[in-house]
Design an enzyme around this catalytic site. Structure first.
Site, PDB file in Angstrom:
ATOM      1  N   GLN A 100    -103.184 -17.675 -59.881  1.00 50.14           N
ATOM      2  CA  GLN A 100    -101.809 -17.235 -59.730  1.00 50.14           C
ATOM      3  C   GLN A 100    -101.622 -15.774 -60.322  1.00 50.14           C
ATOM      4  O   GLN A 100    -100.552 -15.247 -60.201  1.00 50.14           O
ATOM      5  CB  GLN A 100    -100.971 -17.904 -60.753  1.00 50.14           C
ATOM      6  CG  GLN A 100    -100.810 -19.445 -60.436  1.00 50.14           C
ATOM      7  CD  GLN A 100    -100.449 -20.163 -61.412  1.00 50.14           C
ATOM      8  OE1 GLN A 100     -98.982 -20.345 -61.591  1.00 50.14           O
ATOM      9  NE2 GLN A 100    -101.138 -20.887 -62.236  1.00 50.14           N
ATOM     10  N   ILE A 102    -102.174 -11.707 -60.016  1.00 54.87           N
ATOM     11  CA  ILE A 102    -102.299 -10.873 -59.133  1.00 54.87           C
ATOM     12  C   ILE A 102    -103.180  -9.564 -59.584  1.00 54.87           C
ATOM     13  O   ILE A 102    -102.892  -8.294 -59.277  1.00 54.87           O
ATOM     14  CB  ILE A 102    -100.829 -10.427 -58.895  1.00 54.87           C
ATOM     15  CG1 ILE A 102    -100.154 -10.016 -60.173  1.00 54.87           C
ATOM     16  CG2 ILE A 102    -100.073 -11.669 -58.019  1.00 54.87           C
ATOM     17  CD1 ILE A 102     -98.461  -9.678 -59.923  1.00 54.87           C
ATOM     18  N   ASP A 103    -104.045  -9.713 -60.477  1.00 55.66           N
ATOM     19  CA  ASP A 103    -104.603  -8.726 -61.245  1.00 55.66           C
ATOM     20  C   ASP A 103    -106.059  -8.441 -60.823  1.00 55.66           C
ATOM     21  O   ASP A 103    -106.700  -7.491 -61.121  1.00 55.66           O
ATOM     22  CB  ASP A 103    -104.739  -8.767 -62.720  1.00 55.66           C
ATOM     23  CG  ASP A 103    -105.402 -10.213 -63.248  1.00 55.66           C
ATOM     24  OD1 ASP A 103    -106.218 -10.634 -62.547  1.00 55.66           O
ATOM     25  OD2 ASP A 103    -104.952 -10.676 -64.122  1.00 55.66           O
ATOM     26  N   HIS A 118    -100.371 -15.929 -55.348  1.00 57.73           N
ATOM     27  CA  HIS A 118     -99.123 -15.213 -55.787  1.00 57.73           C
ATOM     28  C   HIS A 118     -99.547 -13.543 -55.079  1.00 57.73           C
ATOM     29  O   HIS A 118     -98.726 -12.776 -55.568  1.00 57.73           O
ATOM     30  CB  HIS A 118     -98.718 -15.189 -56.962  1.00 57.73           C
ATOM     31  CG  HIS A 118     -98.283 -16.489 -57.500  1.00 57.73           C
ATOM     32  ND1 HIS A 118     -97.987 -16.739 -58.864  1.00 57.73           N
ATOM     33  CD2 HIS A 118     -98.131 -17.616 -56.824  1.00 57.73           C
ATOM     34  CE1 HIS A 118     -97.521 -17.864 -58.909  1.00 57.73           C
ATOM     35  NE2 HIS A 118     -97.560 -18.543 -57.701  1.00 57.73           N
ATOM     36  N   CYS A 126     -95.255  -1.551 -46.436  1.00 60.44           N
ATOM     37  CA  CYS A 126     -93.953  -1.220 -46.428  1.00 60.44           C
ATOM     38  C   CYS A 126     -93.194  -2.295 -45.660  1.00 60.44           C
ATOM     39  O   CYS A 126     -93.544  -2.804 -44.568  1.00 60.44           O
ATOM     40  CB  CYS A 126     -94.183  -0.026 -45.161  1.00 60.44           C
ATOM     41  SG  CYS A 126     -92.549   0.527 -44.655  1.00 60.44           S
ATOM     42  N   CYS A 129     -91.986  -0.754 -41.600  1.00 60.92           N
ATOM     43  CA  CYS A 129     -92.713  -0.881 -40.515  1.00 60.92           C
ATOM     44  C   CYS A 129     -94.042  -1.515 -40.785  1.00 60.92           C
ATOM     45  O   CYS A 129     -94.983  -1.647 -39.739  1.00 60.92           O
ATOM     46  CB  CYS A 129     -93.178   0.617 -40.169  1.00 60.92           C
ATOM     47  SG  CYS A 129     -94.361   1.332 -41.490  1.00 60.92           S
ATOM     48  N   GLY A 189    -105.440 -21.460 -68.644  1.00 61.86           N
ATOM     49  CA  GLY A 189    -104.266 -20.539 -69.086  1.00 61.86           C
ATOM     50  C   GLY A 189    -103.132 -20.507 -68.190  1.00 61.86           C
ATOM     51  O   GLY A 189    -102.274 -19.405 -67.860  1.00 61.86           O
ATOM     52  N   SER A 191     -99.256 -22.017 -67.418  1.00 62.29           N
ATOM     53  CA  SER A 191     -98.147 -22.981 -68.256  1.00 62.29           C
ATOM     54  C   SER A 191     -97.657 -24.166 -67.382  1.00 62.29           C
ATOM     55  O   SER A 191     -97.037 -25.138 -67.642  1.00 62.29           O
ATOM     56  CB  SER A 191     -96.962 -22.182 -68.643  1.00 62.29           C
ATOM     57  OG  SER A 191     -96.430 -21.477 -67.520  1.00 62.29           O
ATOM     58  N   ASN A 215    -106.200 -24.502 -72.720  1.00 65.73           N
ATOM     59  CA  ASN A 215    -104.805 -23.595 -72.899  1.00 65.73           C
ATOM     60  C   ASN A 215    -104.587 -23.359 -74.693  1.00 65.73           C
ATOM     61  O   ASN A 215    -105.174 -24.279 -75.247  1.00 65.73           O
ATOM     62  CB  ASN A 215    -103.605 -24.418 -72.529  1.00 65.73           C
ATOM     63  CG  ASN A 215    -102.439 -23.429 -71.993  1.00 65.73           C
ATOM     64  OD1 ASN A 215    -102.065 -22.690 -73.025  1.00 65.73           O
ATOM     65  ND2 ASN A 215    -101.982 -23.270 -71.007  1.00 65.73           N
TER      66      ASN A 215
END
Ligand code: NAD
Ligand code: ZN
Length: 256
Positions: A100, A102-103, A118, A126, A129, A189, A191, A215
């Site tokens: 999940q 986005i790093d 995600h 953009c 366009c 890790g 939730s 966790n």
């Protein structure tokens, strides 16, 4: 804890297909704040105000106050030994890392099959366009508090899923297929309150997989879905599992 570590490494060795699902807790030890819980981003930023698709459409510059912090954070972050342990585990049947996050830290560590449920902060597009850009092209602007703009003049946005948006359908389908096809799922890790990610371990369990959860605290999965819960930090626990695994493999090679 060491009993649990031994048990998980046994499960990894005995099961053919391992899938891992990670959440923001996986990246905490790389210095990236989670959303919820202690030091969570949502204590500082109201999600609906900054990261909802509607609020973004109304005021993209305000959303960029949050995106900027997140992008700066990921550009300064490095994967930790837990990410590296998952790369190693590909040799033992780890097929997909569903994340999940986005790093981009799993890819940076070297994991070869990463499903980003995600999206990612490493590309921008953009909304007018649809041109795509690498975030790196704009890192100076981002660091200087300016909003990156497309050649057409519109403010760009990260290729990450905002609240109120659909997840990438192809990635969801592939993740579901991975969950249904695995024998062992490790959930690290998260939730487990954000859908559809939270339903993947449920689906894995329903189709016969063993579910291991790592966790700092219990989650909605822990009592009903999880077979083995390891309370601890992602980096430390995964590193210990990998060490145990390779120690066991090494010893069995010596004795055979
Ligand atoms: P979350 O923030 O809701 O929960 C984090 C979980 O990690 C909690 O259960 C917490 O107990 C646990 N945790 C905290 N530190 C840990 C550690 N060191 N080791 C193990 N566990 C630890 O995260 P989530 O479930 O992934 O929520 C999903 C949303 O958060 C997604 O939309 C995701 O895109 C977003 N998010 C991503 C990042 C990132 O890319 N690194 C950062 C923040 C939020
Ligand atoms: Zn454009």
């Amino acid at each position: 804890m060491s009993k649990h570590i031994k048990e998980v490494s046994r499960l990894i060795r005995e099961n053919e297909r391992l899938v891992v699902l990670t959440g923001a807790g996986m990246s905490v030890e790389s210095g990236i704040a989670p959303f919820r819980g202690e030091n969570g981003l949502w204590q500082e930023f109201d999600a609906q105000k900054y990261a909802h698709i509607e609020s973004y459409r109304q005021d993209p510059e305000r959303s960029w106050e949050l995106f900027r912090l997140q992008i700066e954070e990921i550009y300064d972050a490095e994967p930790h030994q837990g990410h590296e342990a998952l790369v190693k585990m590909e040799e033992e049947g780890l097929t997909e890392v569903i994340t999940q996050n986005i790093d981009g830290l799993h890819q940076k560590a070297g994991s070869s099959q990463v499903l980003e449920l995600h999206g990612t902060l490493f590309t921008l597009f953009c909304p007018d366009c649809e041109r795509e850009y690498n975030t790196s092209e704009f890192i100076e602007e981002v660091r200087e508090n300016r909003c990156p703009r497309c050649e057409c003049g519109t403010i760009l946005r990260p290729d990450a899923v905002l609240f109120g948006e659909q997840l990438p359908q192809d990635t969801v389908n592939r993740s579901l297929k991975a969950a249904e096809g695995c024998d062992l799922m490790m959930v690290v890790g998260t939730s487990a309150v954000v859908q559809p990610a939270a339903s993947l371990p449920v689906q894995a369990k329903r189709t016969g997989a063993t579910v291991v959860e790592i966790n700092l605290e219990s989650t909605p999965l822990t009592s009903d879905v999880t077979d083995l819960f390891i309370k601890g930090k992602a980096r430390e626990v995964l590193k210990n599992i990998a060490e145990k695994l390779y120690h066991q493999l090494f010893s069995s090679q010596i004795s055979s």
